[in-house]
Design a protein around this motif. Structure first.
Motif, PDB file in Angstrom:
ATOM      1  N   ASP A  10       0.396  -1.125   0.337  1.00  0.00           N
ATOM      2  CA  ASP A  10      -0.175  -0.354   0.281  1.00  0.00           C
ATOM      3  C   ASP A  10       0.774   1.077  -0.295  1.00  0.00           C
ATOM      4  OD1 ASP A  10      -2.498  -1.150   0.065  1.00  0.00           O
ATOM      5  OD2 ASP A  10      -2.728  -1.086   2.175  1.00  0.00           O
ATOM      6  N   VAL A  11       2.636   1.069   0.064  1.00  0.00           N
ATOM      7  CA  VAL A  11       3.371   2.329   0.181  1.00  0.00           C
ATOM      8  C   VAL A  11       3.167   3.058  -1.176  1.00  0.00           C
ATOM      9  CG1 VAL A  11       4.925   3.232   0.429  1.00  0.00           C
ATOM     10  CG2 VAL A  11       4.613   1.674   2.082  1.00  0.00           C
ATOM     11  N   PRO A  12       2.972   4.409  -1.273  1.00  0.00           N
ATOM     12  CA  PRO A  12       2.659   5.381  -2.602  1.00  0.00           C
ATOM     13  C   PRO A  12       3.937   5.724  -2.366  1.00  0.00           C
ATOM     14  CG  PRO A  12       1.503   6.573  -0.501  1.00  0.00           C
ATOM     15  CD  PRO A  12       1.910   5.127  -0.205  1.00  0.00           C
ATOM     16  N   ARG A 517      -8.576  19.877  -7.050  1.00  0.00           N
ATOM     17  CA  ARG A 517      -7.610  19.219  -7.878  1.00  0.00           C
ATOM     18  C   ARG A 517      -6.299  19.022  -7.914  1.00  0.00           C
ATOM     19  NH1 ARG A 517      -8.519  22.652 -12.754  1.00  0.00           N
ATOM     20  NH2 ARG A 517      -7.337  24.452 -11.314  1.00  0.00           N
ATOM     21  N   PHE A 518      -4.892  18.936  -7.021  1.00  0.00           N
ATOM     22  CA  PHE A 518      -4.219  19.553  -6.998  1.00  0.00           C
ATOM     23  C   PHE A 518      -3.883  18.226  -5.686  1.00  0.00           C
ATOM     24  CE2 PHE A 518      -4.596  23.841  -8.817  1.00  0.00           C
ATOM     25  CZ  PHE A 518      -3.066  23.372  -9.890  1.00  0.00           C
ATOM     26  N   HIS A 519      -5.075  18.806  -4.547  1.00  0.00           N
ATOM     27  CA  HIS A 519      -4.816  17.724  -4.010  1.00  0.00           C
ATOM     28  C   HIS A 519      -4.629  16.091  -3.904  1.00  0.00           C
ATOM     29  CE1 HIS A 519      -5.767  20.724  -0.288  1.00  0.00           C
ATOM     30  NE2 HIS A 519      -4.431  20.861  -0.571  1.00  0.00           N
ATOM     31  N   GLN A 520      -5.876  16.299  -5.220  1.00  0.00           N
ATOM     32  CA  GLN A 520      -6.007  14.691  -5.848  1.00  0.00           C
ATOM     33  C   GLN A 520      -4.671  13.593  -6.299  1.00  0.00           C
ATOM     34  OE1 GLN A 520     -10.347  14.768  -7.469  1.00  0.00           O
ATOM     35  NE2 GLN A 520      -8.874  15.387  -9.089  1.00  0.00           N
ATOM     36  N   LEU A 521      -4.299  14.265  -6.437  1.00  0.00           N
ATOM     37  CA  LEU A 521      -3.190  13.734  -7.952  1.00  0.00           C
ATOM     38  C   LEU A 521      -2.415  12.601  -6.811  1.00  0.00           C
ATOM     39  CD1 LEU A 521      -2.532  16.719  -9.851  1.00  0.00           C
ATOM     40  CD2 LEU A 521      -3.787  14.840 -10.326  1.00  0.00           C
ATOM     41  N   LEU A 522      -1.874  13.684  -5.602  1.00  0.00           N
ATOM     42  CA  LEU A 522      -1.038  12.445  -4.370  1.00  0.00           C
ATOM     43  C   LEU A 522      -1.399  12.781  -3.210  1.00  0.00           C
ATOM     44  CD1 LEU A 522       1.462  15.677  -3.549  1.00  0.00           C
ATOM     45  CD2 LEU A 522      -0.217  16.114  -4.468  1.00  0.00           C
ATOM     46  N   GLU A 523      -1.192  11.474  -2.340  1.00  0.00           N
ATOM     47  CA  GLU A 523      -1.135  11.455  -1.064  1.00  0.00           C
ATOM     48  C   GLU A 523      -1.392  12.691  -0.223  1.00  0.00           C
ATOM     49  OE1 GLU A 523      -2.566   8.929   0.819  1.00  0.00           O
ATOM     50  OE2 GLU A 523      -2.764   6.932  -0.747  1.00  0.00           O
ATOM     51  N   ALA A 524      -1.634  13.273   0.678  1.00  0.00           N
ATOM     52  CA  ALA A 524      -1.251  14.122   1.955  1.00  0.00           C
ATOM     53  C   ALA A 524      -0.167  13.888   2.517  1.00  0.00           C
ATOM     54  CB  ALA A 524      -2.880  14.985   2.373  1.00  0.00           C
ATOM     55  N   PRO A 525       0.478  14.719   2.402  1.00  0.00           N
ATOM     56  CA  PRO A 525       1.914  14.827   3.446  1.00  0.00           C
ATOM     57  C   PRO A 525       1.490  13.398   5.059  1.00  0.00           C
ATOM     58  CG  PRO A 525       1.573  16.300   3.238  1.00  0.00           C
ATOM     59  CD  PRO A 525       0.368  15.800   2.274  1.00  0.00           C
ATOM     60  N   ALA A 526       0.237  13.777   6.049  1.00  0.00           N
ATOM     61  CA  ALA A 526      -0.392  13.328   7.061  1.00  0.00           C
ATOM     62  C   ALA A 526      -0.371  11.589   6.581  1.00  0.00           C
ATOM     63  CB  ALA A 526      -1.482  14.147   7.497  1.00  0.00           C
ATOM     64  N   SER A 527      -1.049  11.537   5.675  1.00  0.00           N
ATOM     65  CA  SER A 527      -1.516   9.808   4.743  1.00  0.00           C
ATOM     66  C   SER A 527      -0.186   9.568   4.264  1.00  0.00           C
ATOM     67  CB  SER A 527      -1.906  10.034   3.767  1.00  0.00           C
ATOM     68  OG  SER A 527      -2.384   8.661   3.510  1.00  0.00           O
ATOM     69  N   ARG A 529       2.893   9.479   6.139  1.00  0.00           N
ATOM     70  CA  ARG A 529       3.119   9.235   7.138  1.00  0.00           C
ATOM     71  C   ARG A 529       2.919   8.138   7.708  1.00  0.00           C
ATOM     72  NH1 ARG A 529       2.582  14.879   8.493  1.00  0.00           N
ATOM     73  NH2 ARG A 529       4.378  16.329   7.522  1.00  0.00           N
ATOM     74  N   ALA A 530       1.746   8.167   7.405  1.00  0.00           N
ATOM     75  CA  ALA A 530       0.859   7.205   8.894  1.00  0.00           C
ATOM     76  C   ALA A 530       0.968   5.699   7.585  1.00  0.00           C
ATOM     77  CB  ALA A 530      -1.005   7.464   8.280  1.00  0.00           C
ATOM     78  N   HIS A 531       1.272   5.873   5.998  1.00  0.00           N
ATOM     79  CA  HIS A 531       1.822   4.714   5.464  1.00  0.00           C
ATOM     80  C   HIS A 531       3.017   4.288   5.936  1.00  0.00           C
ATOM     81  CE1 HIS A 531      -1.152   3.820   2.542  1.00  0.00           C
ATOM     82  NE2 HIS A 531      -1.157   5.012   2.207  1.00  0.00           N
ATOM     83  N   GLN A 532       4.322   5.300   5.486  1.00  0.00           N
ATOM     84  CA  GLN A 532       4.677   5.240   6.427  1.00  0.00           C
ATOM     85  C   GLN A 532       5.018   4.690   8.372  1.00  0.00           C
ATOM     86  OE1 GLN A 532       7.671   8.656   7.577  1.00  0.00           O
ATOM     87  NE2 GLN A 532       8.984   7.995   6.470  1.00  0.00           N
ATOM     88  N   THR A 533       4.848   4.555   8.902  1.00  0.00           N
ATOM     89  CA  THR A 533       4.677   4.713  10.255  1.00  0.00           C
ATOM     90  C   THR A 533       3.605   2.973  10.269  1.00  0.00           C
ATOM     91  OG1 THR A 533       4.046   6.712  10.918  1.00  0.00           O
ATOM     92  CG2 THR A 533       3.671   4.835  12.873  1.00  0.00           C
ATOM     93  N   ALA A 534       3.165   2.891   9.599  1.00  0.00           N
ATOM     94  CA  ALA A 534       2.033   1.247   9.431  1.00  0.00           C
ATOM     95  C   ALA A 534       3.780   0.396   8.973  1.00  0.00           C
ATOM     96  CB  ALA A 534       1.444   1.449   8.432  1.00  0.00           C
ATOM     97  N   LEU A 535       4.409   0.928   7.814  1.00  0.00           N
ATOM     98  CA  LEU A 535       5.260   0.000   7.240  1.00  0.00           C
ATOM     99  C   LEU A 535       6.707  -0.168   8.018  1.00  0.00           C
ATOM    100  CD1 LEU A 535       6.719  -1.541   4.712  1.00  0.00           C
ATOM    101  CD2 LEU A 535       7.502   0.494   4.327  1.00  0.00           C
ATOM    102  N   ARG A 536       6.726   0.498   8.654  1.00  0.00           N
ATOM    103  CA  ARG A 536       8.053   0.127  10.160  1.00  0.00           C
ATOM    104  C   ARG A 536       7.062  -0.469  11.219  1.00  0.00           C
ATOM    105  NH1 ARG A 536      10.575   7.113   9.947  1.00  0.00           N
ATOM    106  NH2 ARG A 536      12.009   6.209   7.972  1.00  0.00           N
TER     107      ARG A 536
END
Length: 557
Positions: A10-12, A517-527, A529-536
C-alpha cells in the motif's frame, strides 16, 4: 508477515523524489518475495523442498536438470520452446503442493509442452523423490527482459539454489550479483561448475572456490560436472551427476535436513526483507517532504487568493464602474442627504419605478454587484490555477503530475457556473438577513421607503466599501447613512460583518474545490506519514516474529 505484505504493497511512491526509482524496485522485490515464497512457505512448511536451477546463458542448466532427473523433462537449446516456460519437476504424489494457490500464485500453470508466455509448466515423474522439486529457470543474463525478471522471481521463491556456471562464464558479473544477494539473504546455495574440461578443472574449481569464500558462500557445496558427451536422450553420463543426485536425494529423504534448509532460507529471507522494508520506509521521507512542498504551494496560493478576495470585497475595489454609476444614479451625486425622512417619497419612486413588474433601480444595482463579485472570483480562480501549475512544473515530480492532468492550469470548466450560483445565493442570503433583522422595523417610514430589496442593496454597497478610508465622503456613505437611520450604527456593523463573512465563506468553498484538484493528484503528507509508520511497525513485528519463532524452530504468519 501478512501485515508486512499489505503495508509495503500500500505504500505510495508516485512522486519522482530522490531515490524513488530504487525504492519502487525494492518495494516490488519485497512484495514479490512475500507473495511468491515467504507467505506460501509459512503456511506449508511440510511442502517439498524447491530447488531452483539458475545460471548464465549456455551453462547447460536444462541438460543438467534432465540428467539429474534421469529423463527429458525440459528442452535444451538457446531458442528452446521452454525459453519462457520454466519447468517444475516433482513427484506425482507431491502435485497438490504446486497448485496455483500455493507457491508462485501469480504465475499461470500449464502441463503442455510449448512456448507458453511465462507460464509454469508442471512435469511429474517418479524418477524424482518425494519431498523434492526441481525448477528449471530462464537465464539470469538472458537478452529477453521478461526472462531475466522471471529468473529473478523464481530464484527468490527457492528454498535452495542450484546455481550453474561454466569454466567460460564463472567470473561473469551478473551471476555473482545473484550469488551476492543469496549470501545477503542467507539463502541455501549449491554451486555447479558445469562443462569444464579435465585440464582446466582443478584450476577453475580452485579459483571459483576462493571467489565463493570471499563472497560469503564458503559453506555452500560446490559440484563439478566434467565436460562429456551426451547419450541419445541428451543426458549426461550418470556418474557425472552422481554426487549431486546423491546429495539431493539425501535431502529429500531426511525431513530434519530438509527443514534445516527451509528454515535457513526462510529466516534469511525474512531478515533481509525486514531491512529492505525499512529502506522503503526511509525513502518515504523524500516523498513526504516533496508532498509537503507541493501541498504547501497549492494551499498557500489559494489562501492568498481568498485573502485577496476578502480584501477586495471590502476596500471599495468593486464599488467602481457599473456598480458605482448605477448607485450614484439612484442616490444622486449632490450633497449627502441630511434628512432621509424628507426624501422618502423621492427615493421610493426611484426604487419602485412606478409600475409593478418593471425592472427597478435596486435590481440593476444588485445585478452589477453580482457581476463584479463573480468576475472577481473567476479571475482569482484562473490566475491561481495557472500559478500553482507553473510552480509545480518547476520540479520533475510536480511536472509529471501537472502533465498527467489536462487543464490543471485553468479553473475548473464549471467554475463560472458555480461562482454565479454562489454569488446569487449570497445575494438571497443578504435579502433574507435584512428581512429577518428588519422584521420589527417594517412599519417605519424609512423601511417602507426602501423595502427589503432596497435596504439589502444599501447593505451590499456599504459592505463593499467598509474598509475605504473616505467612507463618509463618497457616494457609498449614503447607504451607510440610510442603514444607520433604520437599524442603528452598532447593528449595521454586525449586519455588514455577517454579509461579508457569508460571501467569504462561499468563496472559500469554491476555492477549496479548486485546490482539491491538485490535492487529489497525490497522497496528503499526513497520509504518507501514516503509511510510513504502518510499514515500519509491520517490519518491526516481522523481525520480532522472526526472532521469537525461528529461534524455537517454528514459524508463524
Amino acid at each position: 508477515m501478512s501485515s508486512l505484505l499489505l503495508s509495503v504493497r500500500d505504500v505510495p511512491l508516485v512522486l519522482d523524489a530522490e531515490g524513488a526509482g530504487r525504492a519502487r524496485s525494492i518495494k516490488s522485490d519485497v512484495v514479490d518475495q512475500l507473495s511468491d515464497y515467504i507467505l506460501p512457505r509459512l503456511v506449508q512448511l511440510d511442502a517439498p523442498l524447491l530447488a531452483v536451477v539458475g545460471g548464465s546463458t549456455g551453462a547447460g542448466k536444462s541438460t543438467l536438470v534432465n540428467s539429474i532427473v534421469g529423463e527429458r523433462v525440459t528442452e535444451s537449446g538457446v531458442l528452446r520452446p521452454t525459453t519462457r516456460s520454466p519447468v517444475l519437476v516433482h513427484h506425482p504424489d507431491d502435485a497438490e503442493w504446486f497448485q496455483p494457490d500455493r507457491i508462485l500464485p501469480d504465475l499461470p500453470r500449464t502441463s503442455e509442452t510449448g512456448n507458453g508466455t511465462y507460464a509454469l509448466r508442471l512435469a511429474s515423474t517418479t524418477r524424482i523423490p518425494q519431498g523434492l522439486a526441481i525448477l528449471d529457470a530462464p537465464d539470469v543474463d538472458s537478452i529477453d527482459k521478461g526472462n531475466r525478471e522471471l529468473a529473478a522471481q523464481l530464484l527468490a521463491a527457492a528454498d535452495l539454489w542450484l546455481f550453474v556456471t561454466s569454466a567460460a562464464r564463472y567470473a561473469d558479473q551478473v551471476p555473482w550479483d545473484y550469488l551476492r544477494q543469496a549470501a545477503e539473504r542467507s539463502t541455501s546455495v549449491a554451486v555447479v561448475l558445469d562443462r569444464t574440461s579435465d585440464e582446466a578443472l582443478i584450476e577453475v574449481r580452485g579459483h571459483l572456490a576462493r571467489m565463493m569464500t570471499s563472497r560469503g558462500l564458503s559453506d555452500s557445496p560446490l559440484f563439478t560436472v566434467p565436460e562429456s558427451g551426451l547419450d541419445t536422450d541428451g543426458l549426461l553420463p550418470p556418474e557425472s551427476v552422481a554426487p549431486m543426485v546423491g546429495w539431493l536425494h539425501e535431502l529429500a529423504a531426511d525431513p530434519v535436513a530438509r527443514q534445516m534448509v527451509v528454515h535457513r532460507t526462510l529466516d534469511g529471507a525474512v531478515r533481509h526483507l525486514v531491512l529492505r522494508a525499512h529502506d522503503v520506509a526511509d525513502a518515504m521521507d523524500a516523498q513526504v517532504e516533496l508532498a509537503e512542498t507541493l501541498f504547501g504551494t497549492a494551499d498557500d496560493a489559494y489562501r492568498e487568493a481568498l485573502d485577496s478576495i476578502t480584501r477586495q470585497t471590502a476596500d471599495g475595489t468593486l464599488l467602481r464602474g457599473d456598480v458605482l454609476a448605477t448607485w450614484q444614479e439612484f442616490v444622486g451625486t449632490g450633497e449627502l442627504l441630511s434628512s432621509v425622512e424628507e426624501k422618502v417619497s423621492r427615493i421610493r419612486d426611484r426604487f419602485v419605478g412606478g409600475l409593478t413588474g418593471k425592472r427597478t433601480r435596486s435590481t440593476e444595482i444588485v445585478d452589477a454587484i453580482e457581476t463584479s463579485v463573480r468576475v472577481l472570483l473567476v479571475e482569482h480562480a484562473e490566475a491561481t490555477a495557472e500559478t500553482v501549475a507553473r510552480t509545480w512544473g518547476t520540479s520533475p515530480a510536480g511536472r509529471g503530475l501537472v502533465d498527467g492532468a489536462a487543464g490543471l492550469d485553468r479553473a475548473s470548466s464549471d467554475f463560472r457556473i458555480r461562482a454565479e450560483r454562489a454569488v446569487h445565493d449570497w445575494r438571497q442570503g443578504v435579502i433574507e438577513l435584512v428581512r429577518v433583522e428588519g422584521a420589527d422595523k417594517r412599519m417605519t417610514a424609512k423601511f417602507l421607503a426602501f423595502g427589503v430589496n432596497g435596504i439589502a442593496v444599501a447593505l451590499m454597497v456599504t459592505m463593499l466599501s467598509r474598509a475605504t478610508a473616505s467612507d463618509e465622503a463618497g457616494a457609498a456613505a449614503i447607504g451607510r447613512k440610510l442603514l444607520d437611520a433604520i437599524f442603528g450604527a452598532a447593528e449595521v456593523d454586525a449586519l455588514v460583518a455577517r454579509a461579508h463573512d457569508d460571501l467569504v465563506t462561499r468563496a472559500a468553498s469554491l476555492l477549496e474545490t479548486e485546490v482539491a484538484r491538485f490535492h487529489q493528484l497525490l497522497e496528503a503528507p499526513a497520509s504518507l506519514r501514516a503509511h510510513q509508520t504502518a510499514l515500519r511497525e509491520a517490519a518491526r513485528k516481522a523481525e520480532y516474529s522472526r526472532h521469537a519463532d525461528f529461534l524455537n524452530g517454528e514459524v508463524t504468519s
